[in-house]
Design an enzyme around this catalytic site. Structure first.
Site, PDB file in Angstrom:
ATOM      1  N   CYS A 113     118.193  -6.809  36.423  1.00 42.71           N
ATOM      2  CA  CYS A 113     119.063  -6.887  37.596  1.00 42.71           C
ATOM      3  C   CYS A 113     120.317  -6.068  37.321  1.00 42.71           C
ATOM      4  O   CYS A 113     120.908  -6.190  36.245  1.00 42.71           O
ATOM      5  CB  CYS A 113     119.437  -8.343  37.888  1.00 42.71           C
ATOM      6  SG  CYS A 113     120.456  -8.522  39.367  1.00 42.71           S
ATOM      7  N   HIS A 155     112.959 -11.001  44.464  1.00 44.50           N
ATOM      8  CA  HIS A 155     114.206 -10.844  43.713  1.00 44.50           C
ATOM      9  C   HIS A 155     115.381 -10.580  44.672  1.00 44.50           C
ATOM     10  O   HIS A 155     116.452 -11.192  44.543  1.00 44.50           O
ATOM     11  CB  HIS A 155     114.014  -9.692  42.720  1.00 44.50           C
ATOM     12  CG  HIS A 155     115.210  -9.330  41.898  1.00 44.50           C
ATOM     13  ND1 HIS A 155     115.237  -9.477  40.521  1.00 44.50           N
ATOM     14  CD2 HIS A 155     116.424  -8.800  42.226  1.00 44.50           C
ATOM     15  CE1 HIS A 155     116.411  -9.061  40.056  1.00 44.50           C
ATOM     16  NE2 HIS A 155     117.152  -8.637  41.072  1.00 44.50           N
TER      17      HIS A 155
HETATM   18  O1  GNR Z   1     116.295  -2.039  39.459  1.00 42.39           O
HETATM   19  C1  GNR Z   1     115.773  -3.161  39.423  1.00 42.39           C
HETATM   20  N1  GNR Z   1     114.586  -3.335  38.779  1.00 42.39           N
HETATM   21  C2  GNR Z   1     113.842  -4.496  38.860  1.00 42.39           C
HETATM   22  C3  GNR Z   1     112.806  -4.672  37.952  1.00 42.39           C
HETATM   23  C4  GNR Z   1     112.005  -5.790  37.997  1.00 42.39           C
HETATM   24  C5  GNR Z   1     112.230  -6.742  38.957  1.00 42.39           C
HETATM   25  C6  GNR Z   1     113.265  -6.600  39.873  1.00 42.39           C
HETATM   26  C7  GNR Z   1     114.066  -5.480  39.820  1.00 42.39           C
HETATM   27  S1  GNR Z   1     115.349  -5.280  40.965  1.00 42.39           S
HETATM   28  C8  GNR Z   1     116.449  -4.318  40.043  1.00 42.39           C
HETATM   29  C9  GNR Z   1     117.646  -3.911  40.881  1.00 42.39           C
HETATM   30  C10 GNR Z   1     118.391  -5.154  41.305  1.00 42.39           C
HETATM   31  O2  GNR Z   1     119.131  -5.784  40.594  1.00 42.39           O
HETATM   32  N2  GNR Z   1     118.177  -5.568  42.529  1.00 42.39           N
HETATM   33  O3  GNR Z   1     118.767  -6.684  42.975  1.00 42.39           O
HETATM   34 NI    NI Z   2     119.127  -7.903  41.207  1.00 45.58          NI
END
Ligand code: GNR
Ligand code: NI
Length: 205
Positions: A113, A155
């Protein structure tokens, strides 16, 4: 130009054109990451500018998804691009997204994240989901997703409800991550981001 002569631009007044911008991404324990974002009711200029800035911020990071609250705007807007490096861009916008169905079967993905930099952990979530949302013209849409799209949608929808992926892992791991980021925040902001406690109201893991 002679004195007293006025300067008249034949094109009229120069319009102010707002430039897209990379915005700062909030990092835990910033309490704004725990807000429940507000539904979007109209696509006006400020909302279009927000979406542009979200894409610019997401691509710059780089990340594959971004929720508006990660740049401090508590609106239910998500941007995403799951295209691989060598593929053409696939920008996607999800407005007011909602999970309307989940599979019983779970899938484990290593998640990260942008609001919890350089921390990665495996998370189990429903393997497939159905999501309803509004597109960039506010037209209602539905998609069924699995794989990375399903994970990323869940997410991001978590983000707009004030939920982080660390809420899905064990309390021991979550506490360790929070401790590390609280310590880092104390050094840089004197603990201002800790004005309110950062414990999630719902511990999932
Ligand atoms: O860039 C991101 N990669 C990711 C990898 C696995 C599961 C979720 C993500 S989302 C994340 C970018 C982010 O924080 N989105 O809220
Ligand atoms: Ni995130």
């Amino acid at each position: 130009m002679a004195q007293g002569q006025s300067r008249i631009d034949p094109a009229g007044p120069t319009p102010y054109i707002a430039a897209m911008a990379v915005r700062d991404i909030l990092i835990i324990p910033d309490k704004r990451l725990r807000l429940k974002s507000e539904a979007v009711k109209a696509i006006d200029k400020p909302l279009s500018a927000l979406i542009d800035d979200m894409f610019e911020t997401m691509y710059a990071a780089p990340g594959i998804g971004l929720a508006a609250i990660q740049i401090g705007v508590a609106k239910r807007v998500v941007t995403m691009d799951l295209a691989k490096k060598d593929e053409p861009k696939q920008p996607q916008v999800f407005i007011n997204p909602e999970v309307i169905w989940v599979s019983d079967e779970k899938a484990i993905y290593e998640e990260g994240c942008l609001s919890i930099p350089e921390y990665y952990e495996e998370v189990a979530r429903p393997k497939a989901v159905k999501v309803k949302f509004l597109d960039s013209k506010l037209k209602p849409q539905e998609i069924e997703a699995e794989g990375l799209l399903a994970t990323c949608l869940q997410h991001e929808i978590d983000h707009i409800n004030g939920v982080l992926f660390i809420d899905h892992i064990s309390k021991l791991k979550r506490d360790m991550v929070m401790k590390k980021f609280k310590k880092a925040a104390k050094k840089t902001d004197g603990g201002k981001s800790l004005a309110e406690d950062q414990e999630p109201s719902h511990h999932i893991g």
